[in-house]
Design an enzyme around this catalytic site. Structure first.
Site, PDB file in Angstrom:
ATOM      1  N   GLY A  14      31.530  45.230  43.659  1.00  9.83           N
ATOM      2  CA  GLY A  14      30.721  44.756  42.535  1.00  9.83           C
ATOM      3  C   GLY A  14      31.482  44.750  41.227  1.00  9.83           C
ATOM      4  O   GLY A  14      30.947  45.075  40.173  1.00  9.83           O
ATOM      5  N   ALA A  17      35.088  40.121  40.431  1.00  9.92           N
ATOM      6  CA  ALA A  17      35.215  39.184  41.560  1.00  9.92           C
ATOM      7  C   ALA A  17      33.931  39.154  42.387  1.00  9.92           C
ATOM      8  O   ALA A  17      33.439  38.083  42.752  1.00  9.92           O
ATOM      9  CB  ALA A  17      36.406  39.581  42.431  1.00  9.92           C
ATOM     10  N   VAL A  48      39.398  46.481  33.566  1.00  7.14           N
ATOM     11  CA  VAL A  48      40.232  45.764  32.604  1.00  7.14           C
ATOM     12  C   VAL A  48      40.155  44.283  32.972  1.00  7.14           C
ATOM     13  O   VAL A  48      39.578  43.940  33.987  1.00  7.14           O
ATOM     14  CB  VAL A  48      41.703  46.247  32.603  1.00  7.14           C
ATOM     15  N   ALA A  51      41.070  39.126  28.890  1.00 12.58           N
ATOM     16  CA  ALA A  51      41.461  37.806  28.398  1.00 12.58           C
ATOM     17  C   ALA A  51      41.288  36.799  29.514  1.00 12.58           C
ATOM     18  O   ALA A  51      41.611  37.083  30.665  1.00 12.58           O
ATOM     19  CB  ALA A  51      42.909  37.843  27.941  1.00 12.58           C
ATOM     20  N   LYS A  79      39.078  32.306  22.303  1.00 16.39           N
ATOM     21  CA  LYS A  79      40.537  32.393  22.499  1.00 16.39           C
ATOM     22  C   LYS A  79      41.107  30.984  22.588  1.00 16.39           C
ATOM     23  O   LYS A  79      40.695  30.202  23.457  1.00 16.39           O
ATOM     24  CB  LYS A  79      40.802  33.168  23.799  1.00 16.39           C
ATOM     25  N   VAL A 185      31.061  51.809  51.687  1.00 13.22           N
ATOM     26  CA  VAL A 185      31.318  51.419  53.081  1.00 13.22           C
ATOM     27  C   VAL A 185      32.226  52.483  53.700  1.00 13.22           C
ATOM     28  O   VAL A 185      33.291  52.794  53.168  1.00 13.22           O
ATOM     29  CB  VAL A 185      32.012  50.033  53.147  1.00 13.22           C
ATOM     30  N   THR A 345      45.496  35.230  34.334  1.00 14.06           N
ATOM     31  CA  THR A 345      45.225  34.313  35.446  1.00 14.06           C
ATOM     32  C   THR A 345      44.378  34.917  36.568  1.00 14.06           C
ATOM     33  O   THR A 345      44.008  34.206  37.500  1.00 14.06           O
ATOM     34  CB  THR A 345      46.543  33.822  36.066  1.00 14.06           C
ATOM     35  N   ILE A 347      41.263  36.310  36.735  1.00  7.34           N
ATOM     36  CA  ILE A 347      39.874  35.835  36.854  1.00  7.34           C
ATOM     37  C   ILE A 347      39.878  34.343  37.194  1.00  7.34           C
ATOM     38  O   ILE A 347      39.022  33.854  37.933  1.00  7.34           O
ATOM     39  CB  ILE A 347      39.086  36.143  35.561  1.00  7.34           C
TER      40      ILE A 347
HETATM   41  C1  LIG Z   1      46.293  46.221  33.860  1.00  9.56           C
HETATM   42  C2  LIG Z   1      45.452  45.047  34.229  1.00  9.56           C
HETATM   43  C3  LIG Z   1      45.122  44.094  33.255  1.00  9.56           C
HETATM   44  C4  LIG Z   1      44.366  42.974  33.592  1.00  9.56           C
HETATM   45  N1  LIG Z   1      44.098  42.028  32.649  1.00  9.56           N
HETATM   46  C5  LIG Z   1      43.486  40.876  33.011  1.00  9.56           C
HETATM   47  C6  LIG Z   1      43.236  39.851  32.075  1.00  9.56           C
HETATM   48  O1  LIG Z   1      43.503  39.980  30.880  1.00  9.56           O
HETATM   49  N2  LIG Z   1      42.646  38.716  32.519  1.00  9.56           N
HETATM   50  C7  LIG Z   1      42.296  38.540  33.826  1.00  9.56           C
HETATM   51  O2  LIG Z   1      41.819  37.460  34.188  1.00  9.56           O
HETATM   52  N3  LIG Z   1      42.460  39.529  34.716  1.00  9.56           N
HETATM   53  C8  LIG Z   1      43.052  40.674  34.344  1.00  9.56           C
HETATM   54  N4  LIG Z   1      43.213  41.671  35.267  1.00  9.56           N
HETATM   55  C9  LIG Z   1      42.643  41.516  36.590  1.00  9.56           C
HETATM   56  C10 LIG Z   1      41.143  41.738  36.539  1.00  9.56           C
HETATM   57  O3  LIG Z   1      40.851  43.023  36.054  1.00  9.56           O
HETATM   58  C11 LIG Z   1      40.550  41.571  37.934  1.00  9.56           C
HETATM   59  O4  LIG Z   1      40.951  40.352  38.480  1.00  9.56           O
HETATM   60  C12 LIG Z   1      39.049  41.543  37.886  1.00  9.56           C
HETATM   61  O5  LIG Z   1      38.538  42.634  37.187  1.00  9.56           O
HETATM   62  C13 LIG Z   1      38.476  41.545  39.281  1.00  9.56           C
HETATM   63  O6  LIG Z   1      38.609  42.786  39.882  1.00  9.56           O
HETATM   64  P1  LIG Z   1      37.915  42.988  41.306  1.00  9.56           P
HETATM   65  O7  LIG Z   1      36.493  42.667  41.158  1.00  9.56           O
HETATM   66  O8  LIG Z   1      38.716  42.259  42.308  1.00  9.56           O
HETATM   67  O9  LIG Z   1      38.119  44.551  41.604  1.00  9.56           O
HETATM   68  P2  LIG Z   1      37.407  45.844  40.989  1.00  9.56           P
HETATM   69  O10 LIG Z   1      36.979  45.672  39.596  1.00  9.56           O
HETATM   70  O11 LIG Z   1      38.345  46.985  41.276  1.00  9.56           O
HETATM   71  O12 LIG Z   1      36.088  46.031  41.851  1.00  9.56           O
HETATM   72  C14 LIG Z   1      36.142  46.581  43.134  1.00  9.56           C
HETATM   73  C15 LIG Z   1      34.733  46.839  43.623  1.00  9.56           C
HETATM   74  O13 LIG Z   1      34.804  47.218  44.991  1.00  9.56           O
HETATM   75  C16 LIG Z   1      33.961  48.315  45.213  1.00  9.56           C
HETATM   76  N5  LIG Z   1      34.437  49.056  46.371  1.00  9.56           N
HETATM   77  C17 LIG Z   1      35.708  49.453  46.669  1.00  9.56           C
HETATM   78  N6  LIG Z   1      35.725  50.131  47.827  1.00  9.56           N
HETATM   79  C18 LIG Z   1      34.440  50.153  48.291  1.00  9.56           C
HETATM   80  C19 LIG Z   1      33.813  50.715  49.423  1.00  9.56           C
HETATM   81  N7  LIG Z   1      34.482  51.415  50.348  1.00  9.56           N
HETATM   82  N8  LIG Z   1      32.467  50.554  49.551  1.00  9.56           N
HETATM   83  C20 LIG Z   1      31.734  49.876  48.639  1.00  9.56           C
HETATM   84  N9  LIG Z   1      32.302  49.325  47.540  1.00  9.56           N
HETATM   85  C21 LIG Z   1      33.627  49.475  47.378  1.00  9.56           C
HETATM   86  C22 LIG Z   1      34.002  49.106  43.926  1.00  9.56           C
HETATM   87  O14 LIG Z   1      32.867  49.932  43.811  1.00  9.56           O
HETATM   88  C23 LIG Z   1      33.998  47.971  42.907  1.00  9.56           C
HETATM   89  O15 LIG Z   1      32.661  47.595  42.663  1.00  9.56           O
HETATM   90  C24 LIG Z   1      43.929  42.813  34.923  1.00  9.56           C
HETATM   91  C25 LIG Z   1      44.214  43.787  35.884  1.00  9.56           C
HETATM   92  C26 LIG Z   1      44.972  44.891  35.551  1.00  9.56           C
HETATM   93  C27 LIG Z   1      45.286  45.917  36.602  1.00  9.56           C
END
Ligand SMILES: Cc1cc2nc3c(=O)[nH]c(=O)nc-3n(C[C@H](O)[C@H](O)[C@H](O)COP(=O)(O)OP(=O)(O)OC[C@H]3O[C@@H](n4cnc5c(N)ncnc54)[C@H](O)[C@@H]3O)c2cc1C
Length: 504
Positions: A14, A17, A48, A51, A79, A185, A345, A347
């Site tokens: 959640g 993504a 995080v 942008a 932006k 999970v 890039t 998001i």
């Molecule tokens: C340093 C840094 C800077 C960034 N800056 C940018 C930026 O400026 N612009 C940009 O576009 N992107 C940026 N990103 C990337 C951006 O943060 C991610 O692409 C975006 O937040 C999506 O993350 P996610 O949803 O894939 O993962 P996460 O936010 O990590 O979410 C993971 C989810 O999975 C769940 N989960 C994990 N394991 C389990 C389990 N076993 N059971 C149930 N749930 C589980 C967690 O609870 C959580 O809800 C950056 C990333 C980093 C590391």
């Protein structure tokens, strides 16, 4: 004939993504599918990613989300691009704006005429012919409109509080029927014959079955990586930054800059992202070149306001899963890969994966051909972004630290080497019909970081020099005039959001 059963889509995760995927799927495919999203209260999101890229506007528009409501909820600002400091050389600055430069004449891109007329000027000056760059310099903002040259003249994106975006989309998605399950999970069940995922066992003992699983579990990559053991392609040799320290701080008084800054540091670079209420800061660094403590100290030393949180270290590895879609599991977001955040890039890649998933959605059974097409399209996006990011590090004259020396002298991918050769020899950018970074983006960075070809298109030599100079002056004057009809960025935000106290 009875009703066809709904396809059961289960999303794990959640974060940004997961909720983007849930919102888009339920919006486009309800009632043909049911969507359940499992998020763990124990694990939390990466938090995080402040942008963004202009494509996000399309995402919001398609879902019918009101821009002002989204911006108020996420404390967002506008932006117009990214200003790079200290990349080509210490003390140098240029902007990669969300706009082209000038206008093509007789089918020849404007930058060829610019190369001819400005053969002794520095790269930043080409920004004089971009309305996005000129507006950013003046700290002004207004969305594209007829008076500013229309939608084609420039674009824009947002800078927002990453912890607020997922909850905003969660409300949207749940209101449209997404079933939110709060649990972790613990076990993944697979079909013994096909290897497909069939169910997830949760920490509280529940069992969730599905037809299609979307892995949005972040860096853990619970389904694609841990369960299906999909291979990992590492790009660390070219992109050695593997850590970031994030530390938000108070925003200095004055106009809110309508752009993100990326500032070269001794062992990487740092972001500076102005939001309505604070500045986002983070130092992306190579742990082979600087320790976490030292990087934290270097970032703390340049903060422009009171720190608003303790420094937070994030670890990552640049690269991607070999296949983003394997069996009946599609990885979206960090679960599928991560390139470092320099050009915002990540998001965007989430959005592209959602778009292609919708296009190829297996409403009956997974078609292996569609799955292969999806994987090819995602590969292509990653590879294009990868080369563009490497360019920022490699096209440098910096020789003040082991990190920059390594980046300047390293071997680069053949695909990028070929592009650089073509640019130097013929001032040409190969035509890209798709992908996030088209010709103006490459021209911005190449010229901005001092890679200037000594040649230009022969047709750009044809116009009389005086006439061309006059036309360019006129164009610059026209851009400046348009920019001065725009309000200041803070004023525009105040009017849009009606929140003088927060955006002042
Ligand atoms: C340093 C840094 C800077 C960034 N800056 C940018 C930026 O400026 N612009 C940009 O576009 N992107 C940026 N990103 C990337 C951006 O943060 C991610 O692409 C975006 O937040 C999506 O993350 P996610 O949803 O894939 O993962 P996460 O936010 O990590 O979410 C993971 C989810 O999975 C769940 N989960 C994990 N394991 C389990 C389990 N076993 N059971 C149930 N749930 C589980 C967690 O609870 C959580 O809800 C950056 C990333 C980093 C590391």
């Amino acid at each position: 004939m009875g009703q066809r059963a709904k396809r059961r889509v289960v999303i794990v995760g959640g974060g940004t993504a997961g909720w983007m995927t849930a919102a888009a799927l339920v919006d486009a495919l309800n009632p043909r599918i049911s969507v359940q999203l499992i998020e763990s209260p124990e694990i939390g999101i990466v938090g995080v990613g402040e942008a963004t890229f202009p494509h996000l506007r399309l995402f919001l528009r398609r879902l019918g989300i009101d821009e002002a409501a989204f911006m108020a909820a996420t404390h967002a600002t506008f932006k117009l691009g990214i200003v790079f400091n200290d990349f080509g050389a210490l003390g140098e600055e240029y902007m990669h704006g969300f706009a082209g430069f000038g206008e093509a004449v007789a089918g020849v891109p404007f930058y060829h005429y610019w190369l001819r007329m400005h053969r002794h000027a520095n790269g930043a000056a080409i920004g004089d012919y971009s309305i996005a760059v000129a507006a950013a310099r003046a700290r002004r903002f207004h969305p594209p409109c007829a008076e500013l040259g229309g939608e084609a003249a420039f674009s824009y994106a947002y800078q927002f509080d990453a912890t607020r975006f997922a909850p905003f989309l969660r409300d949207f998605a749940c209101a449209r029927g997404v079933d939110r399950v709060e649990a972790t999970v613990r076990r993944v069940e697979r079909d013994a014959d096909s290897g497909d995922v069939v169910a997830l066992e949760l920490g509280d003992g529940r069992r969730i079955e599905g037809d299609l699983f979307v892995d949005c579990s972040g860096f853990r990559s619970l389904l694609l990586g841990e369960t299906l053991e999909e291979g990992w392609e590492s790009w660390s040799d070219w992109l050695p930054c593997d850590r970031a320290v994030a530390m938000p701080c108070g925003r200095p008084a004055g106009e809110i800059e309508p752009f993100t800054r990326a500032i070269g540091m001794p062992s990487g670079w740092r972001w500076r992202i102005p939001l309505q209420h604070r500045l986002g800061n983070g130092y992306v660094f190579s742990s082979a070149h600087v320790s976490e403590d030292e990087a934290t100290a270097q970032l703390a030393a340049v903060l422009e306001g009171e720190p608003l949180a303790d420094p937070r270290i994030l670890k990552f590895r640049p690269g991607r899963r070999m296949r983003a879609w394997s069996h009946n599991v599609i990885g979206i977001g960090l679960a599928a890969g991560f390139l470092e955040p320099m050009e915002s890039t990540s998001i965007y890649l989430v959005q592209v994966a959602i778009d292609w998933l919708l296009e190829l959605f297996p409403i009956d059974a997974v078609d292996p051909q569609d799955r292969a097409t999806f994987n090819e399209l995602i590969d292509f996006e990653y590879a294009r972004i990868r080369d563009f990011l490497i360019l920022h590090y490699h096209a440098t004259r910096r020789d003040d630290s082991p990190f920059w020396n390594r980046m300047r002298t390293m071997e680069i991918p053949e695909s990028l080497a070929d592009r650089l050769a073509l640019w130097r020899q013929a001032a040409r950018i190969p035509f890209y019909g798709r992908g996030p970074f088209l010709e103006p983006s490459w021209v911005s960075v190449l010229l901005g970081q001092g890679i200037r070809p000594e040649v230009w298109d022969a047709r750009a030599q044809l116009p009389d020099a005086e006439k061309l100079r006059g036309a360019m002056l006129h164009l610059k004057g026209d851009i400046d005039r348009r920019v001065y009809t725009m309000p200041g960025h803070s004023r525009f935000l105040q009017n849009l959001l009606g929140q003088e106290d927060r955006v002042g």
